[in-house]
Design a protein around this motif. Structure first.
Motif, mmCIF file in Angstrom:
data_model
loop_
_atom_site.group_PDB
_atom_site.id
_atom_site.type_symbol
_atom_site.label_atom_id
_atom_site.label_comp_id
_atom_site.label_asym_id
_atom_site.label_seq_id
_atom_site.Cartn_x
_atom_site.Cartn_y
_atom_site.Cartn_z
ATOM 1 N N PHE A 23 41.298 45.326 40.535
ATOM 2 C CA PHE A 23 41.554 46.713 40.146
ATOM 3 C C PHE A 23 41.083 46.930 38.704
ATOM 4 C CE2 PHE A 23 45.419 47.295 43.176
ATOM 5 C CZ PHE A 23 44.554 47.206 44.252
ATOM 6 N N SER A 24 40.741 48.144 38.383
ATOM 7 C CA SER A 24 40.387 48.477 37.007
ATOM 8 C C SER A 24 41.643 48.500 36.140
ATOM 9 C CB SER A 24 39.684 49.841 36.954
ATOM 10 O OG SER A 24 40.586 50.869 37.366
ATOM 11 N N GLU A 25 41.455 48.540 34.826
ATOM 12 C CA GLU A 25 42.605 48.515 33.922
ATOM 13 C C GLU A 25 43.524 49.713 34.116
ATOM 14 O OE1 GLU A 25 41.284 48.150 29.933
ATOM 15 O OE2 GLU A 25 40.487 46.107 30.201
ATOM 16 N N ASN A 26 42.968 50.813 34.611
ATOM 17 C CA ASN A 26 43.781 52.008 34.831
ATOM 18 C C ASN A 26 44.742 51.860 36.009
ATOM 19 O OD1 ASN A 26 42.496 53.367 32.708
ATOM 20 N ND2 ASN A 26 40.843 54.099 34.062
ATOM 21 N N PHE A 27 44.464 50.869 36.863
ATOM 22 C CA PHE A 27 45.281 50.696 38.074
ATOM 23 C C PHE A 27 46.016 49.354 38.089
ATOM 24 C CE2 PHE A 27 41.973 53.704 39.308
ATOM 25 C CZ PHE A 27 42.722 54.701 39.912
ATOM 26 N N TRP A 28 46.155 48.751 36.901
ATOM 27 C CA TRP A 28 46.825 47.439 36.895
ATOM 28 C C TRP A 28 48.315 47.569 37.251
ATOM 29 C CZ3 TRP A 28 50.780 45.655 33.641
ATOM 30 C CH2 TRP A 28 51.153 46.523 32.605
ATOM 31 N N LEU A 29 48.910 48.726 36.914
ATOM 32 C CA LEU A 29 50.307 48.955 37.297
ATOM 33 C C LEU A 29 50.456 49.034 38.810
ATOM 34 C CD1 LEU A 29 51.726 51.503 34.681
ATOM 35 C CD2 LEU A 29 52.484 49.155 35.097
ATOM 36 N N LEU A 30 49.457 49.612 39.472
ATOM 37 C CA LEU A 30 49.502 49.692 40.938
ATOM 38 C C LEU A 30 49.534 48.298 41.551
ATOM 39 C CD1 LEU A 30 49.354 51.254 43.600
ATOM 40 C CD2 LEU A 30 46.854 51.268 43.358
#
Length: 437
Positions: A59-66
């Motif tokens: 995942f990209s850094e923007n979706f690491w929480l996902l």
């Protein structure tokens, strides 16, 4: 050595840590399955957990929480479908397992970094050896530390307690990983050793806080249970005292009636009146002999409960040798008989057909044991949960304390309690070793 490579824990290692943390707690909880099926479930979960972590790594850094939420969600499902617990309890242990996994993975990778820095060797076998040694040490230590503080029966975790644990877990995770997101803050660092120290020590602190909170909850729950059982014991003893006073009054009334009958017999009267008097005398004799068990405490309780049963058209039959219980304390006898009969009477009152309202009490000696058996007829489905009959009451907080007090009393004399259902009969057995002469 590449700073970025050595500060980021491999996703595979994280997946193994999360699965192992969940499995350690699951081994200590009451499981839904056993044997081969449980082994298959655990093995499949390990594979899926590792695949989820590997997928989240892309995942990209923007979706690491996902990716993190996906991993936590899988841990939650693993708990719920492996153990006989509610979603709230599953969430409680999921957060604890997540912080444990974060600590184990962080400690393992910090030790690996130290070994690589010392030997300048990036071999795969070194990583596997450090992983096996660290995970074994951490999870074995947690198992032996936690197992004596786990609940043997259904745990009562409230929503507020779950929110508190989630808040602690989220805070620990954010602070421990702050250096990877915001390097230029007073609480983060760009130096590899400091990053490792911050992450490992913060995770360890969070793990310690959650462990201390769990022990505190156990102590508070134990105190709550003890207070509830003490109140039940005291209430049963109070009822016994009141019953004794009421029965003394009734006994005096019956004694007066006997003298009245003797006077009436001396008078000339019709055969019908004599028959009526014979019936009265028969009932008095029946009452006098009904609860003469050889133990005055048992007599008082049975007589008091007999009056309650008559009021609700419940047939109570007794085969009780009260002399067998003469060695027991008054309050303990009140607990065994009072709670058992109260539960049975409460069940019988709910039966519409009065001829089916039946209770049987038996106290007998079998070999070297004294057996107290309380049986009552019931209708509908009856489920046994944690060796307790499932409640249909809206307020479940005080459910089971009557039987818990019975078990506590039986254990006090080296005995035990069994609960069975045979057809439409509910059976509560209290087995106590006979006292030695």
């Amino acid at each position: 050595m590449d700073h970025v490579t050595l500060t980021e824990i491999p996703r595979l290692y994280t997946g193994i840590a999360e699965w192992a943390a969940c499995s350690i707690y699951i081994l200590m909880l009451k499981k839904r399955y056993s044997g081969i099926f449980m082994g298959i479930l655990m093995g499949a979960t390990l594979i899926v957990q590792c695949l989820v972590q590997e997928l989240a790594g892309h995942f990209s850094e923007n979706f690491w929480l996902l990716g993190m939420f996906l991993a936590i969600g899988l841990m939650l499902l693993y708990f719920y479908f492996s153990c006989e617990i509610t979603w709230i309890n599953a969430g409680y242990y999921c957060i604890r397992a997540f912080i444990l996994a974060e600590f184990a993975a962080s400690l393992e990778w910090q030790l690996y970094y130290y070994a690589v820095e010392s030997t300048e060797n990036l071999s795969l076998w070194l990583g596997v050896a450090v992983l096996a040694a660290t995970y074994t040490m951490v999870y074995a230590g947690i198992f032996f530390l936690e197992r004596k503080h786990m609940y043997l029966s259904q745990e009562k975790t409230t929503v507020k307690e779950l929110i508190f644990v989630i808040a602690i877990g989220a805070t620990v995770f954010f602070v421990s990983n702050l250096s990877f997101v915001y390097a230029n803050t007073p609480f983060s660092s760009q130096i590899t050793r400091e990053i490792f120290n911050i992450r490992t020590l913060v995770d360890l602190s969070g793990l310690t806080i959650l462990y201390a909170y769990h022990i505190l909850r156990r102590e508070m729950q134990a105190k709550y249970d003890l207070d509830a059982m003490r109140n039940i014991l005291q209430s049963q003893y109070t009822l016994y005292r009141k019953s004794g006073e009421s029965i003394d009054i009734v006994n005096r009334k019956y004694h007066d009636l006997k003298h009245q009958i003797a006077v009436l017999r001396a008078e000339e009267d019709s055969a019908k009146r004599l028959a009526f008097l014979d019936e009265m005398e028969s009932e008095i004799k029946m009452y006098e002999a009904q609860n003469k068990t050889g133990n005055s405490v048992v007599d008082t309780i049975l007589t008091g409960k007999s009056i309650t049963c008559q009021k609700h058209n419940i047939e109570l039959t007794c085969v009780v040798d009260g002399k067998l219980l003469n060695f027991m304390h008054v309050m303990d006898i009140c607990t065994l008989f009072g709670n058992s009969l109260d539960n049975a009477i409460e069940c019988e009152i709910q039966i519409e057909e009065q001829e089916k309202r039946l209770i049987h009490v038996e106290v007998v000696s079998k070999k070297d044991f004294i057996v107290l058996r309380f049986e009552n007829y019931f209708e509908g489905d009856l489920e046994i949960e944690d060796n307790l009959p499932a409640t249909t009451k809206l307020n479940k907080d005080f459910h089971g304390y009557g039987i818990k007090s019975i078990k506590y009393t039986a254990k006090k004399y080296g005995g035990w309690v069994t609960i069975n259902k045979k057809g439409n009969w509910f059976e509560l057995n209290v087995v106590i070793p006979s006292p030695k002469e």
